[in-house]
Design a protein around this motif. Sequence first.
Motif, mmCIF file in Angstrom:
data_model
loop_
_atom_site.group_PDB
_atom_site.id
_atom_site.type_symbol
_atom_site.label_atom_id
_atom_site.label_comp_id
_atom_site.label_asym_id
_atom_site.label_seq_id
_atom_site.Cartn_x
_atom_site.Cartn_y
_atom_site.Cartn_z
ATOM 1 N N VAL A 164 12.840 97.517 14.531
ATOM 2 C CA VAL A 164 14.285 97.383 14.734
ATOM 3 C C VAL A 164 14.622 97.353 16.222
ATOM 4 C CG1 VAL A 164 16.535 98.428 14.292
ATOM 5 C CG2 VAL A 164 14.761 98.521 12.538
ATOM 6 N N GLU A 190 15.414 94.121 18.337
ATOM 7 C CA GLU A 190 16.716 93.441 18.388
ATOM 8 C C GLU A 190 17.343 93.524 19.772
ATOM 9 O OE1 GLU A 190 18.535 93.749 13.882
ATOM 10 O OE2 GLU A 190 18.999 95.328 15.324
ATOM 11 N N ARG A 242 14.211 83.774 17.601
ATOM 12 C CA ARG A 242 14.565 83.673 16.188
ATOM 13 C C ARG A 242 13.546 84.395 15.314
ATOM 14 N NH1 ARG A 242 15.264 78.008 12.762
ATOM 15 N NH2 ARG A 242 16.352 78.903 10.976
ATOM 16 N N LEU A 267 13.858 88.234 15.709
ATOM 17 C CA LEU A 267 15.032 88.771 15.007
ATOM 18 C C LEU A 267 14.792 88.826 13.494
ATOM 19 C CD1 LEU A 267 17.985 87.092 16.954
ATOM 20 C CD2 LEU A 267 17.201 89.462 17.064
ATOM 21 N N LEU A 268 14.075 87.860 12.973
ATOM 22 C CA LEU A 268 13.721 87.911 11.551
ATOM 23 C C LEU A 268 12.836 89.112 11.253
ATOM 24 C CD1 LEU A 268 13.013 84.117 10.831
ATOM 25 C CD2 LEU A 268 14.922 85.480 9.963
ATOM 26 N N ALA A 327 12.803 91.916 13.011
ATOM 27 C CA ALA A 327 13.638 93.111 13.147
ATOM 28 C C ALA A 327 14.542 93.310 11.936
ATOM 29 C CB ALA A 327 14.481 93.006 14.420
ATOM 30 N N ASP A 328 14.885 92.216 11.271
ATOM 31 C CA ASP A 328 15.733 92.314 10.085
ATOM 32 C C ASP A 328 14.958 92.696 8.826
ATOM 33 O OD1 ASP A 328 17.958 91.671 11.557
ATOM 34 O OD2 ASP A 328 17.890 89.532 11.072
ATOM 35 N N GLY A 329 13.642 92.817 8.959
ATOM 36 C CA GLY A 329 12.832 93.197 7.812
ATOM 37 C C GLY A 329 12.543 92.059 6.852
ATOM 38 N N THR A 330 12.540 90.834 7.362
ATOM 39 C CA THR A 330 12.276 89.664 6.517
ATOM 40 C C THR A 330 10.805 89.635 6.091
ATOM 41 O OG1 THR A 330 13.929 88.491 7.841
ATOM 42 C CG2 THR A 330 12.577 87.166 6.366
#
Length: 250
Positions: free
Chosen positions: A93, A96, A107, A110-111, A113-116
């Motif tokens: 996290v 970010e 990109r 960030l994916l 960090a978003d847990g994708t």
Amino acid sequence: MDIATLIGLFGSLALIIGAIAVGGSPAGFIDMPSILVVFGGTIAVAFIMFPLGTVLGSMKVGMKAFFSKPPDPLDSIDIVINLADRARKESLVALEKVSIENEFLKRGVLLVADGTEESLIRSVMEIDVEIMKKRHRTGQEVFKGMGNMAPAFGMIGTLIGLVRMLQALDDPSAIGPAMAVALLTTFYGAILANCIFLPLAKKLEERSNEEATNMELMTEGVLSILNGEHPNIVREKLNSFLPPSKRQER
């Protein structure tokens, strides 16, 4: 600025001009109607083969062969290693808040960090790479098309000149100059194709391949960060994208 492109372009033209100057008067190799037929005809046909915006945009793309700086994979590896180290010390996290200039890498991070999920991240980044390649191929195809058409228009100009020569057979003194002008269009077509259009298309292809390799390197780096791999392991993995002489030691 890419010095190699300039050296190749101006060097080839200089050698041709030098050979002409040594052998006689350069003025005999200049014929405006022939230039208009070959250069003008090649550009005109490009508008038939491709949409207007594609042809105009290809001129901007062509400048990348002279002024675009190829990405340095060593810099990309260092950035990814720093991100991997921060992710291990803090958390995914925390990525970010990291400032990343490269939009493609940003990109992907960030994916993460978003847990994708890994499969979705890989899919998204691979699509970006393929779209980039497709976009670049469009510009390359314009130059390849003009490179193929230039000799054809050179032949058309030669045929025009031969017709005029045959019409002047009753005047033997006009046959030599008419034949010389007829051959000039073939000469111009060969120069445009082999010294300008086709080499530029090849250089743009190499630029695209370099950028694609760098993006693939970043993709593997992002997925390694997602999987929590140690920075040293990440470096070893990403070194595989480099030739042995440029690989970094731990």
